[in-house]
Scaffold this motif. Structure first.
Motif, short mmCIF file in Angstrom:
data_model
loop_
_atom_site.label_atom_id
_atom_site.label_comp_id
_atom_site.label_asym_id
_atom_site.label_seq_id
_atom_site.Cartn_x
_atom_site.Cartn_y
_atom_site.Cartn_z
N VAL A 4 0.85 -1.19 0.00
CA VAL A 4 0.00 0.00 0.00
C VAL A 4 0.89 1.24 0.00
O VAL A 4 1.78 1.37 0.84
CB VAL A 4 -0.93 0.02 1.23
N VAL A 5 0.67 2.14 -0.96
CA VAL A 5 1.45 3.37 -1.05
C VAL A 5 0.56 4.56 -0.67
O VAL A 5 -0.58 4.66 -1.13
CB VAL A 5 2.05 3.55 -2.46
N CYS A 6 1.09 5.44 0.18
CA CYS A 6 0.28 6.52 0.76
C CYS A 6 1.01 7.85 0.67
O CYS A 6 2.23 7.90 0.49
CB CYS A 6 -0.02 6.22 2.23
N LYS A 7 0.24 8.94 0.86
CA LYS A 7 0.80 10.29 0.81
C LYS A 7 0.75 11.03 2.15
O LYS A 7 1.18 12.17 2.22
CB LYS A 7 0.06 11.13 -0.24
N ASP A 8 0.20 10.41 3.19
CA ASP A 8 0.18 11.08 4.48
C ASP A 8 0.40 10.05 5.58
O ASP A 8 0.11 8.87 5.42
CB ASP A 8 -1.14 11.84 4.69
N LYS A 9 0.92 10.52 6.71
CA LYS A 9 1.31 9.62 7.79
C LYS A 9 0.13 8.90 8.42
O LYS A 9 0.23 7.73 8.79
CB LYS A 9 2.08 10.42 8.85
N ALA A 10 -1.01 9.60 8.54
CA ALA A 10 -2.18 8.97 9.16
C ALA A 10 -2.65 7.77 8.35
O ALA A 10 -2.96 6.71 8.90
CB ALA A 10 -3.31 10.00 9.30
N THR A 11 -2.69 7.93 7.03
CA THR A 11 -3.12 6.82 6.17
C THR A 11 -2.10 5.69 6.19
O THR A 11 -2.47 4.51 6.23
CB THR A 11 -3.32 7.32 4.72
N ALA A 12 -0.81 6.04 6.17
CA ALA A 12 0.23 5.02 6.21
C ALA A 12 0.17 4.22 7.51
O ALA A 12 0.31 2.99 7.51
CB ALA A 12 1.61 5.67 6.06
N SER A 13 -0.08 4.92 8.62
CA SER A 13 -0.19 4.24 9.91
C SER A 13 -1.40 3.31 9.93
O SER A 13 -1.33 2.17 10.41
CB SER A 13 -0.29 5.27 11.04
N TRP A 14 -2.53 3.79 9.41
CA TRP A 14 -3.75 2.97 9.35
C TRP A 14 -3.53 1.74 8.46
O TRP A 14 -3.90 0.62 8.82
CB TRP A 14 -4.90 3.81 8.80
N ALA A 15 -2.91 1.94 7.30
CA ALA A 15 -2.72 0.84 6.36
C ALA A 15 -1.76 -0.21 6.89
O ALA A 15 -1.81 -1.37 6.46
CB ALA A 15 -2.21 1.38 5.02
N SER A 16 -0.89 0.16 7.82
CA SER A 16 0.10 -0.78 8.36
C SER A 16 -0.51 -1.76 9.35
O SER A 16 0.11 -2.78 9.68
CB SER A 16 1.23 -0.01 9.05
N GLU A 17 -1.70 -1.48 9.83
CA GLU A 17 -2.32 -2.35 10.84
C GLU A 17 -2.73 -3.68 10.23
O GLU A 17 -3.30 -3.73 9.13
CB GLU A 17 -3.54 -1.66 11.44
N PRO A 18 -2.45 -4.80 10.90
CA PRO A 18 -2.85 -6.11 10.38
C PRO A 18 -4.37 -6.20 10.24
O PRO A 18 -5.12 -5.62 11.03
CB PRO A 18 -2.35 -7.09 11.44
#
Length: 299
Positions: free
Chosen positions: A106-120
């Motif tokens: 998953v590729v993201c442009k903001d930290k909040a989305t990247a943090s959310w996407a990293s969750e199992p």
């Protein structure tokens, strides 16, 4: 060629598939030695009338391993709980279709989305978990920022992705300055395969989306010459004047785009300035000041 910021963030890998092997290790994600990375069909629809289409899919062939593995790439602009269903489906369907281990990036442009996407993603109930999906994630806060021209020139693909990932970062102008140097340099194709630097420049412009960042990038591309000037002082002086003029115009354009009133004295001071460091500082402030006069607040 890409046509939207969302598309640019995943299509960049179709332009330069080898970018996976150069980019993921920078985020602490190991990528195996491979013999080929091949784009696959993105349509994961079954016979049922339900469309399922992943952004990009690649088959990675690994020496010594029959078949290799499949890598799905999703560009995600914001947290979306519905995506968990889609991503779980993608992996299960690809595993059944290709009979190869599937992975999700998953590729993201903001930290909040990247943090959310990293969750199992856990599928099941309290008494039992049937499936767990662990997405790989690239985005701000995970990848290092590239602000050195030499580093950007060594691998334009990595530098371009860094610029897109940090498109909302307050330090975007420094990132774009470094990237523009690499794009403008003939030697900047190192590590970027057969991708033309003009294509990279276009991907950046589209990937930044509408706003001050894209305006600044357009000014950089209009200002930089195809080759850096040599030892000829007249040529060098002309080149520096062009850069100063481009930065001054970018400062005023960004203020105008944000609806900030520009007095005659501010306009005159900005356009008359030839100090690239000062103009760079004003440019960074132009993205956030409430009044044009605040550009010079530290002076």
């Amino acid at each position: 060629m890409v046509s939207s910021p969302h598309e640019a963030l995943h299509r960049i890998f179709r332009v330069d598939p080898g970018l996976f092997a150069r980019l993921l290790p920078r985020a602490g994600i190991g990528f195996p030695e491979h013999t080929a990375i091949e784009p696959l069909d993105t349509d994961l629809t079954e016979i049922r009338p339900l469309e399922r289409r992943v952004d990009s899919v690649f088959r990675v062939r690994v020496p010594g391993e029959e078949g290799g593995f499949v890598l799905a790439v999703e560009s995600q602009g914001k947290p979306d709980p519905d995506k968990h269903n889609s991503w779980t489906y993608y992996l299960a369907h690809m595993y059944a279709k290709y009979r190869l281990p599937p992975f999700l990036l998953v590729v993201c442009k903001d930290k909040a989305t990247a943090s959310w996407a990293s969750e199992p993603i856990r599928v099941g109930r309290g008494f039992h978990t049937s499936m767990v999906v662990f997405p790989l994630v690239l985005g701000p806060g995970i990848l290092p920022v590239i602000t050195e021209p030499d580093e950007a020139a060594r691998d334009l693909g990595v530098a371009v992705f860094s610029a897109l990932a940090y498109a909302s970062d307050p330090g975007l102008t420094a990132i774009l300055d470094a990237l523009a140097s690499g794009v403008a340099d003939d030697a900047g194709k190192s590590g970027a395969g057969d991708v033309d630097r003009v294509d990279w420049a276009e991907i950046v412009e589209i990937g930044l989306g509408e706003g001050p960042g894209r305006d600044y990038w357009r000014h950089l591309m209009a200002t930089y010459t195809p080759n850096f000037p040599g030892s000829n002082s007249i040529v060098e002086e002309s080149w520096l004047e062009g850069r100063a003029k481009g930065k001054a115009e970018a400062v005023l354009d960004i203020l105008k785009a944000r609806g900030i009133e520009i007095s005659g004295s501010v306009r005159e001071r900005v356009t008359a300035c030839t100090d690239l460091d000062a103009l760079g500082s004003w440019l960074g402030r132009s993205l956030s000041v409430a009044r044009a006069e605040e550009l010079f607040v530290e002076e």
